[in-house]
Design a protein around this motif. Structure first.
Motif, PDB file in Angstrom:
ATOM      1  N   GLN A  48      11.252   4.337 -13.402  1.00 10.25           N
ATOM      2  CA  GLN A  48      10.498   3.596 -12.393  1.00 10.25           C
ATOM      3  C   GLN A  48      11.375   2.581 -11.676  1.00 10.25           C
ATOM      4  O   GLN A  48      11.059   1.394 -11.675  1.00 10.25           O
ATOM      5  CB  GLN A  48       9.324   2.888 -13.061  1.00 10.25           C
ATOM      6  CG  GLN A  48       8.220   3.805 -13.519  1.00 10.25           C
ATOM      7  CD  GLN A  48       7.504   4.427 -12.330  1.00 10.25           C
ATOM      8  OE1 GLN A  48       7.291   3.775 -11.320  1.00 10.25           O
ATOM      9  NE2 GLN A  48       7.141   5.692 -12.451  1.00 10.25           N
ATOM     10  N   THR A  94       8.405  -1.438 -14.316  1.00 10.70           N
ATOM     11  CA  THR A  94       9.186  -1.221 -13.101  1.00 10.70           C
ATOM     12  C   THR A  94      10.474  -2.019 -13.128  1.00 10.70           C
ATOM     13  O   THR A  94      10.524  -3.116 -13.694  1.00 10.70           O
ATOM     14  CB  THR A  94       8.347  -1.697 -11.881  1.00 10.70           C
ATOM     15  OG1 THR A  94       7.076  -1.069 -11.940  1.00 10.70           O
ATOM     16  CG2 THR A  94       9.034  -1.356 -10.574  1.00 10.70           C
ATOM     17  N   ALA A 118       0.831  -1.206   0.000  1.00  8.62           N
ATOM     18  CA  ALA A 118       0.000   0.000   0.000  1.00  8.62           C
ATOM     19  C   ALA A 118       0.867   1.259   0.000  1.00  8.62           C
ATOM     20  O   ALA A 118       0.384   2.357  -0.248  1.00  8.62           O
ATOM     21  CB  ALA A 118      -0.927  -0.016   1.212  1.00  8.62           C
ATOM     22  N   ARG A 119       2.168   1.107   0.268  1.00 10.42           N
ATOM     23  CA  ARG A 119       3.041   2.278   0.293  1.00 10.42           C
ATOM     24  C   ARG A 119       3.503   2.641  -1.119  1.00 10.42           C
ATOM     25  O   ARG A 119       3.699   1.778  -1.956  1.00 10.42           O
ATOM     26  CB  ARG A 119       4.274   1.987   1.159  1.00 10.42           C
ATOM     27  CG  ARG A 119       3.927   1.721   2.607  1.00 10.42           C
ATOM     28  CD  ARG A 119       5.130   2.047   3.437  1.00 10.42           C
ATOM     29  NE  ARG A 119       5.051   1.497   4.770  1.00 10.42           N
ATOM     30  CZ  ARG A 119       6.054   1.592   5.646  1.00 10.42           C
ATOM     31  NH1 ARG A 119       7.175   2.188   5.303  1.00 10.42           N
ATOM     32  NH2 ARG A 119       5.925   1.096   6.855  1.00 10.42           N
ATOM     33  N   ARG A 120       3.726   3.927  -1.322  1.00  8.78           N
ATOM     34  CA  ARG A 120       4.122   4.384  -2.655  1.00  8.78           C
ATOM     35  C   ARG A 120       5.619   4.626  -2.776  1.00  8.78           C
ATOM     36  O   ARG A 120       6.100   4.988  -3.838  1.00  8.78           O
ATOM     37  CB  ARG A 120       3.351   5.676  -3.012  1.00  8.78           C
ATOM     38  CG  ARG A 120       1.905   5.448  -3.277  1.00  8.78           C
ATOM     39  CD  ARG A 120       1.668   5.033  -4.745  1.00  8.78           C
ATOM     40  NE  ARG A 120       0.511   4.172  -4.861  1.00  8.78           N
ATOM     41  CZ  ARG A 120       0.584   2.886  -5.178  1.00  8.78           C
ATOM     42  NH1 ARG A 120       1.739   2.318  -5.408  1.00  8.78           N
ATOM     43  NH2 ARG A 120      -0.499   2.159  -5.279  1.00  8.78           N
ATOM     44  N   SER A 121       6.331   4.447  -1.698  1.00 10.27           N
ATOM     45  CA  SER A 121       7.749   4.831  -1.689  1.00 10.27           C
ATOM     46  C   SER A 121       8.571   4.106  -2.755  1.00 10.27           C
ATOM     47  O   SER A 121       8.295   2.955  -3.087  1.00 10.27           O
ATOM     48  CB  SER A 121       8.323   4.528  -0.314  1.00 10.27           C
ATOM     49  OG  SER A 121       9.713   4.604  -0.359  1.00 10.27           O
ATOM     50  N   HIS A 122       9.590   4.753  -3.275  1.00 10.88           N
ATOM     51  CA  HIS A 122      10.450   4.092  -4.266  1.00 10.88           C
ATOM     52  C   HIS A 122      11.613   3.368  -3.576  1.00 10.88           C
ATOM     53  O   HIS A 122      12.336   2.622  -4.213  1.00 10.88           O
ATOM     54  CB  HIS A 122      10.975   5.095  -5.291  1.00 10.88           C
ATOM     55  CG  HIS A 122      12.184   5.844  -4.821  1.00 10.88           C
ATOM     56  ND1 HIS A 122      12.090   6.973  -4.041  1.00 10.88           N
ATOM     57  CD2 HIS A 122      13.512   5.597  -4.988  1.00 10.88           C
ATOM     58  CE1 HIS A 122      13.321   7.389  -3.760  1.00 10.88           C
ATOM     59  NE2 HIS A 122      14.192   6.585  -4.314  1.00 10.88           N
ATOM     60  N   GLU A 176      -3.924  -7.053  -3.808  1.00 11.16           N
ATOM     61  CA  GLU A 176      -3.519  -6.329  -2.599  1.00 11.16           C
ATOM     62  C   GLU A 176      -2.691  -7.228  -1.687  1.00 11.16           C
ATOM     63  O   GLU A 176      -1.983  -6.765  -0.800  1.00 11.16           O
ATOM     64  CB  GLU A 176      -4.747  -5.822  -1.845  1.00 11.16           C
ATOM     65  CG  GLU A 176      -5.356  -4.604  -2.505  1.00 11.16           C
ATOM     66  CD  GLU A 176      -6.654  -4.178  -1.859  1.00 11.16           C
ATOM     67  OE1 GLU A 176      -6.978  -4.708  -0.766  1.00 11.16           O
ATOM     68  OE2 GLU A 176      -7.331  -3.321  -2.451  1.00 11.16           O
ATOM     69  N   ARG A 212      12.740   0.961  -8.299  1.00 10.51           N
ATOM     70  CA  ARG A 212      12.395   0.890  -6.881  1.00 10.51           C
ATOM     71  C   ARG A 212      13.435   0.037  -6.152  1.00 10.51           C
ATOM     72  O   ARG A 212      13.958  -0.923  -6.713  1.00 10.51           O
ATOM     73  CB  ARG A 212      10.992   0.299  -6.705  1.00 10.51           C
ATOM     74  CG  ARG A 212       9.938   1.087  -7.478  1.00 10.51           C
ATOM     75  CD  ARG A 212       8.563   0.505  -7.270  1.00 10.51           C
ATOM     76  NE  ARG A 212       7.955   1.039  -6.040  1.00 10.51           N
ATOM     77  CZ  ARG A 212       6.680   0.820  -5.718  1.00 10.51           C
ATOM     78  NH1 ARG A 212       5.906   0.075  -6.481  1.00 10.51           N
ATOM     79  NH2 ARG A 212       6.194   1.330  -4.602  1.00 10.51           N
ATOM     80  N   TRP A 267       5.842  -6.180  -6.979  1.00  9.87           N
ATOM     81  CA  TRP A 267       6.053  -4.941  -7.731  1.00  9.87           C
ATOM     82  C   TRP A 267       6.213  -5.234  -9.228  1.00  9.87           C
ATOM     83  O   TRP A 267       5.823  -4.458 -10.077  1.00  9.87           O
ATOM     84  CB  TRP A 267       7.300  -4.210  -7.217  1.00  9.87           C
ATOM     85  CG  TRP A 267       7.059  -3.391  -5.994  1.00  9.87           C
ATOM     86  CD1 TRP A 267       5.852  -3.089  -5.423  1.00  9.87           C
ATOM     87  CD2 TRP A 267       8.060  -2.758  -5.183  1.00  9.87           C
ATOM     88  NE1 TRP A 267       6.040  -2.314  -4.307  1.00  9.87           N
ATOM     89  CE2 TRP A 267       7.383  -2.088  -4.139  1.00  9.87           C
ATOM     90  CE3 TRP A 267       9.451  -2.700  -5.226  1.00  9.87           C
ATOM     91  CZ2 TRP A 267       8.050  -1.357  -3.156  1.00  9.87           C
ATOM     92  CZ3 TRP A 267      10.126  -1.971  -4.254  1.00  9.87           C
ATOM     93  CH2 TRP A 267       9.427  -1.311  -3.226  1.00  9.87           C
TER      94      TRP A 267
END
Ligand SMILES: [Zn+2]
Length: 351
Positions: A161, A132, A21-25, A55, A163, A48
């Motif tokens: 993109q 990604t 649920a987190r958007r951090s890279h 979810e 991560r 990812w």
């Protein structure tokens, strides 16, 4: 605790949903070893990269999930010490593999700066088709400052993109500049019974028979409640034998019986003795032991622990900590086990 194709342990599954649920890279998974930090990091990377994630995580069926499970995903770069890449079956660079095959050198225990440079080059290459790219670094504390600085610029200003997932059991040893670029997730401990149920499931043989829960309880306590460590023990020894060896250890040490350590490396023996020392101390000051059952510990002769006996345990504990640092290269492991045993006996019999 299961690869991308298997089911993740329940306490990791809950954490994975939270992380997705987190958007951090850039995420830093921080916490003790033996709880599944690598498995969680890999499950996150797989999700990812997955073509139809939910979810709860990766679908486990798409071509991307398959590519991760066979260690050939072009958009995943796994940065590890070479010993760990070999153990976890991640392919090494061809040149590195040649050097190791021809025995020019031993596989590194640290993350090499060359590998970090390749990771940086990986982030700059055009993507193979997915949206990604992921760089997984584990254990992140195995980067020295030069290696970490090599990665830092990319971590600060990722191209496209890209991560990052860093996993570490010693996040305090990371460069502050690395830490500050990442969102940290503290790995959660499983409940003891939850971990026990998972361990029982993992212990099943081909016919579906699980090991005796009483033995597993002993092994899980011996591992300080860290299920992956208990599982590792279970994979190298029969549950019943391993449990009875553990239960017999304290009294055998009080008798000076070195045979109780048989089959163990000095590092394993020292780890066990540190736990024994801890528990005897706790018991003598009226607490509840953590790694052993109270009835398996040698009873002190005096009803109330004397200062001398606590002092003896204290100096034994400090000596074990020193031995632990040199245990990887013992001069002679047989002699070392004997010395450890006689020292244990002396400390346990002081009252
Ligand atoms: Zn998938």
């Amino acid at each position: 605790m299961s690869g991308p194709e298997g089911r993740l342990a329940p306490w990791l599954g809950t954490q994975l949903s939270g992380l997705l649920a987190r958007r951090s890279h850039a995420l830093l998974i921080s916490g003790p070893s033996g709880l599944g930090q690598y498995e969680l990091a890999l499950a996150l990377a797989t999700a990812w990269l997955c073509q139809s994630p939910t979810e709860q995580g990766a679908c486990g069926h798409c071509s991307s999930c398959h590519a991760v499970s066979v260690r050939t995903h072009p958009d995943l770069c796994v940065l590890m010490p070479e010993v760990l890449s070999l153990a976890l079956q991640w392919p090494l660079d061809e040149r590195v593999q040649d050097e190791l095959d021809s025995k020019k050198r031993k596989p590194s225990k640290d993350i090499k700066v060359e590998a970090a440079r390749e990771a940086v080059a990986f982030t700059q290459m055009t993507r193979s088709g997915g949206d990604t790219k992921v760089v997984l670094v584990y254990p992140a504390e195995r980067m020295n400052s030069i290696t970490a600085n090599t990665l830092l610029k990319t971590l600060e200003e990722p191209v496209g993109q890209v991560r990052f997932i860093l996993a570490s059991e010693a996040a305090d040893q990371l460069l502050p500049t690395i830490r500050s670029r990442c969102q940290t997730h503290e790995l959660a401990w499983p409940q003891f019974d939850e971990a026990l149920a998972w361990l029982e499931d993992q212990s099943r043989d081909d016919r579906g028979r699980a090991a005796d829960p009483q033995d597993l309880r002993v092994l899980l306590s011996a591992a300080g409640g860290r299920p992956a460590d208990a599982l590792a023990r279970l994979r190298e020894a029969d549950a019943k034998q391993a449990a009875s060896q553990w239960r017999a250890l304290p009294k055998a040490m009080a008798r000076g019986d070195v045979a109780a350590l048989s089959g163990w490396s000095p590092a394993q023996a020292i780890d066990a003795l540190q736990k024994l020392c801890h528990d005897v101390w706790v018991l003598r000051v009226g607490g509840t032991p953590r790694f052993f059952q109270a009835q398996d510990l040698p009873a002190g002769r005096a009803a109330v622990a004397s200062k001398t006996s606590l002092y003896a345990l204290g100096s034994w504990s400090r000596e074990l900590a020193v031995s632990a640092r040199s245990a990887e290269h013992p001069f002679n492991s047989g002699l070392m086990l004997e010395a450890l045993t006689s020292r244990a006996r002396q400390a346990l019999l002081t009252d």
